[in-house]
Design a protein around this motif. Structure first.
Motif, short mmCIF file in Angstrom:
data_model
loop_
_atom_site.label_atom_id
_atom_site.label_comp_id
_atom_site.label_asym_id
_atom_site.label_seq_id
_atom_site.Cartn_x
_atom_site.Cartn_y
_atom_site.Cartn_z
N ILE A 1 23.98 1.34 -4.11
CA ILE A 1 22.73 1.23 -4.87
C ILE A 1 22.72 -0.06 -5.69
N ILE A 2 23.89 -0.50 -6.16
CA ILE A 2 23.98 -1.75 -6.92
C ILE A 2 23.70 -2.93 -6.00
N VAL A 3 24.25 -2.88 -4.79
CA VAL A 3 24.01 -3.95 -3.81
C VAL A 3 22.54 -4.00 -3.43
N VAL A 4 21.94 -2.82 -3.23
CA VAL A 4 20.50 -2.76 -2.89
C VAL A 4 19.66 -3.39 -3.99
N LYS A 5 20.00 -3.10 -5.24
CA LYS A 5 19.25 -3.68 -6.37
C LYS A 5 19.33 -5.19 -6.36
N MET A 6 20.53 -5.74 -6.24
CA MET A 6 20.71 -7.18 -6.32
C MET A 6 20.10 -7.89 -5.12
N LEU B 1 2.58 -0.14 -10.20
CA LEU B 1 3.29 0.26 -8.99
C LEU B 1 4.70 0.74 -9.31
N ARG B 2 5.35 0.09 -10.28
CA ARG B 2 6.70 0.53 -10.66
C ARG B 2 6.66 1.93 -11.27
N ALA B 3 5.61 2.24 -12.00
CA ALA B 3 5.49 3.59 -12.56
C ALA B 3 5.40 4.63 -11.44
N ILE B 4 4.62 4.33 -10.42
CA ILE B 4 4.49 5.26 -9.28
C ILE B 4 5.82 5.41 -8.54
N ILE B 5 6.51 4.27 -8.35
CA ILE B 5 7.77 4.28 -7.61
C ILE B 5 8.84 5.09 -8.34
N VAL B 6 8.95 4.86 -9.66
CA VAL B 6 9.95 5.61 -10.43
C VAL B 6 9.64 7.10 -10.41
N ALA B 7 8.36 7.43 -10.53
CA ALA B 7 7.98 8.85 -10.44
C ALA B 7 8.32 9.43 -9.07
N GLY B 8 8.31 8.56 -8.04
CA GLY B 8 8.66 9.01 -6.69
C GLY B 8 10.09 9.48 -6.56
N LEU B 9 10.96 9.08 -7.50
CA LEU B 9 12.35 9.55 -7.47
C LEU B 9 12.45 11.06 -7.70
N LEU B 10 11.38 11.67 -8.19
CA LEU B 10 11.36 13.13 -8.35
C LEU B 10 11.44 13.83 -7.00
N LEU C 1 18.23 11.68 -0.04
CA LEU C 1 18.87 10.67 -0.89
C LEU C 1 18.50 9.25 -0.46
N TRP C 2 18.22 9.07 0.82
CA TRP C 2 17.82 7.74 1.31
C TRP C 2 16.59 7.22 0.57
N LEU C 3 15.75 8.14 0.12
CA LEU C 3 14.53 7.74 -0.58
C LEU C 3 14.86 6.99 -1.88
N ALA C 4 15.96 7.34 -2.53
CA ALA C 4 16.35 6.67 -3.77
C ALA C 4 16.62 5.19 -3.51
N TYR C 5 17.21 4.88 -2.36
CA TYR C 5 17.53 3.49 -2.02
C TYR C 5 16.26 2.71 -1.68
N VAL C 6 15.36 3.35 -0.96
CA VAL C 6 14.10 2.68 -0.59
C VAL C 6 13.26 2.41 -1.84
N LEU D 1 12.14 -1.21 -3.61
CA LEU D 1 10.75 -1.56 -3.92
C LEU D 1 10.58 -1.88 -5.40
N GLN D 2 11.23 -1.10 -6.25
CA GLN D 2 11.16 -1.34 -7.69
C GLN D 2 11.71 -2.72 -8.03
N MET D 3 12.83 -3.10 -7.42
CA MET D 3 13.44 -4.40 -7.70
C MET D 3 12.60 -5.55 -7.13
N MET D 4 11.94 -5.34 -6.02
CA MET D 4 11.05 -6.36 -5.47
C MET D 4 9.90 -6.66 -6.43
#
Length: 426
Positions: free
Chosen positions: A56-61, A90-99, A107-112, A116-119
Motif C-alpha cells: 500500500i505504501i508503494v501504491v501511494k508513492m 472526488l477525494r471525499a467520495i473515494i475515501v468514503a468508498g473504503l467503507l 481488499l483489492w478495492l483499498a489499493y485501487v 485514485l486518492q493519490m492521483m
C-alpha cells in the motif's frame, strides 16, 4: 516571542484569500494523516501479509509519481481553484468508498481507491503551491510558505496521533467518514476563496492542446532555465538519503530502543516539530535569498551529520534531539526551494515545474527506501551501521551540491547583479 509570530498572525488575519487557502491545506492535510493508519488497520484486519501492508505504501508513492507530469499540465492549463475543489470532492467520495472493503476478497478495492486518492493529491498539491504567490504579496510570500510548512508539521504530528486513537476507539468506518468530511470542508474553504491566475494565451492553449505536448514543453522549459532547475533538484537531492533515514527510524524504535509504536510516535513527533520550526530558524540564519541555494547544501551536510549521531547512540533522548535538528534543516531546505521556485517560475509554467519537483522527490524517496530495505534484508549492515552510512552519504551529497549547483548559482547571481547595475547606470 510574540514579535516573531506577529507576521504570521497578520498574514492570516489580513489576507482573506490566503487564509482560506491555508485553512483548506490544514483541514485536508489533517484528513490525509488522520485516515492513513485506518487504511493500514484495514489491511492488517483482513490479511496478515507484511507484503500487502508494504504494497500500500508503494501504491501511494508510485501513484503520486506516475500521475505528477499530467497533473502539472492540468494545473497550468485549467483554473486551479476549480481543479482543487473538484479534487477535494472526488477525494471525499473515494475515501468514503473504503467503507466497501469488508473482507479479504474486497481488499483489492483499498489499493485501487488509494491509488485514485493519490492521483488526485498529485493534482491538488501543485495547484495549491502554485496558487500561493497569486494570493500573497512579494513581502508575504516567505511568511506564507513558512506558515504552510509549520502547519504541515503540526498536522502531521496531531493527525497521526489522533488517527491512531480514533482508529482504535471509533473503528475504521467512522474514521473514513470523518476523513471524507475533511475533504468536503477543504473544498468549501477553496470555494469561498478568490484565487487569481494568469491564464495561458490563445496561442499557448492551442499549442498545448495535446497533453503530451504540454508536458514535454514543461520539461523543456525547466531544462533551458537552469536558475529554476537548481531549486527544483533540492528536495529530491535531500530525500535521496533522508527517505531511507526516516524509514529506518521505525526499525530503530523496534530493534534498538525496543519501544515499538511508542518509540516510533516519539521519533516521528520530533521529526514533525523539527520540520515546522526549521524554516523559521533557517530564515533568520539565511536572511538573503541570494544565499539560499548555497544554504541548501549546508542543510544537507548538517542533516547528515545529525542523523549519523542518531545512528551512533542508543539513548532515546539523544535521538529525539538530533532527529529534531536534522529535520529542522530539512524543513528549511523545503521552504527555501519552494519560495525560489515560486518567485522564478512564470504562472503559466508553475504547475508543471512543481509537479516535476514532486515527481523527482517521490522517485528519490521510493528508491531510497527500497535500497535501504534491500541492504538490511541482506544483512550487509546492522540497522545502526546502515543509518550512519546513509547519513554520511547525505552529507556527501551536500558537499557535492556546494561545489557544483551552488557554484553555478553564484555565477547566476553575479550576472543578475551586473545586469541590475548596468540598468541602473542607464
Amino acid at each position: 516571542m510574540f514579535d516573531r509570530i506577529r507576521p504570521y498572525i497578520n498574514l492570516v488575519s489580513n489576507n482573506q484569500a490566503y487564509r482560506r487557502l491555508w485553512l483548506s491545506q490544514v483541514v485536508s492535510n489533517f484528513g490525509d494523516w488522520f485516515g492513513i493508519l485506518a487504511v493500514y488497520a484495514l489491511i492488517t484486519r483482513y490479511s496478515d501479509s507484511e507484503f500487502l501492508l508494504g504494497l500500500i505504501i508503494v501504491v501511494k508513492m508510485m501513484s503520486l509519481a506516475s500521475f505528477s507530469p499530467f497533473a502539472g499540465y492540468l494545473t497550468d492549463r485549467f483554473n486551479r481553484r476549480r481543479i482543487m475543489i473538484m479534487c477535494d470532492m472526488l477525494r471525499a467520495i473515494i475515501v468514503a468508498g473504503l467503507l466497501l472493503v469488508v473482507s479479504y476478497d474486497t481488499l483489492w478495492l483499498a489499493y485501487v481507491l488509494t491509488a485514485l486518492q493519490m492521483m488526485l493529491s498529485a493534482v491538488f498539491e501543485p495547484a495549491k503551491t502554485s496558487s500561493i504567490p497569486n494570493v500573497t504579496t512579494e513581502e508575504e510570500l516567505v511568511d506564507a510558505n513558512v506558515l504552510s510548512a509549520a502547519s504541515w508539521s503540526i498536522i502531521f504530528t496531531l493527525g497521526m496521533g489522533f488517527g491512531g486513537l480514533a482508529t482504535a476507539w471509533l473503528g475504521t468506518d467512522l474514521v473514513f467518514i470523518i476523513d471524507a468530511c475533511t475533504y468536503l470542508l477543504s473544498a468549501w474553504f477553496i470555494y469561498k476563496a478568490t484565487i487569481p491566475q494568469k491564464r495561458m494565451s490563445e496561442a499557448e492553449l492551442k499549442r498545448t492542446r495535446n497533453p503530451i505536448t504540454g508536458i514535454v514543453e514543461g520539461f523543456q522549459y525547466l531544462w533551458k532555465n537552469k536558475q529554476i532547475m537548481r531549486p527544483t533538484l533540492a528536495k529530491a537531492s535531500y530525500t535521496m538519503f533522508l527517505g531511507a533515514l526516516t524509514y529506518m527510524l521505525i526499525l530503530i524504535s523496534e530493534d534498538v530502543l525496543l519501544m515499538g509504536s511508542i518509540g516510533i510516535g516519539l521519533l516521528y513527533s520530533a521529526r514533525g516539530v523539527g520540520t515546522g520550526i526549521g524554516p523559521i530558524i533557517g530564515r533568520r540564519i539565511f536572511s538573503q535569498e541570494k544565499d539560499w541555494v548555497r544554504a541548501m547544501g549546508f542543510c544537507m551536510i548538517f542533516g547528515g551529520v545529525m542523523y549519523s549521531i542518531v545512528g551512533l547512540t542508543t539513548s532515546l533522548t539523544v535521538m529525539l534531539i538530533f532527529v529534531f535538528i536534522a529535520h529542522a534543516a530539512s524543513g528549511a531546505n523545503w521552504v527555501m526551494s519552494t519560495v525560489l521556485l515560486q518567485r522564478r517560475t512564470p504562472d503559466t509554467f508553475r504547475g508543471r515545474v512543481f509537479s516535476t519537483e514532486w515527481l523527482l522527490f517521490t522517485l528519490a524517496q521510493s528508491a531510497s527506501v527500497l535500497i535501504a530495505s534491500w541492504v538490511l534484508e541482506n544483512r550487509w549492515f546492522t540497522i545502526q551501521q546502515a543509518m550512519v552510512a546513509f547519513a554520511l552519504a547525505l552529507s556527501v551529497i551536500g558537499i557535492v551540491w556546494h561545489y557544483t549547483i551552488a557554484k553555478k548559482e553564484q555565477v547566476y547571481q553575479s550576472e543578475q547583479s551586473s545586469e541590475l547595475s548596468t540598468a541602473q547606470n542607464r
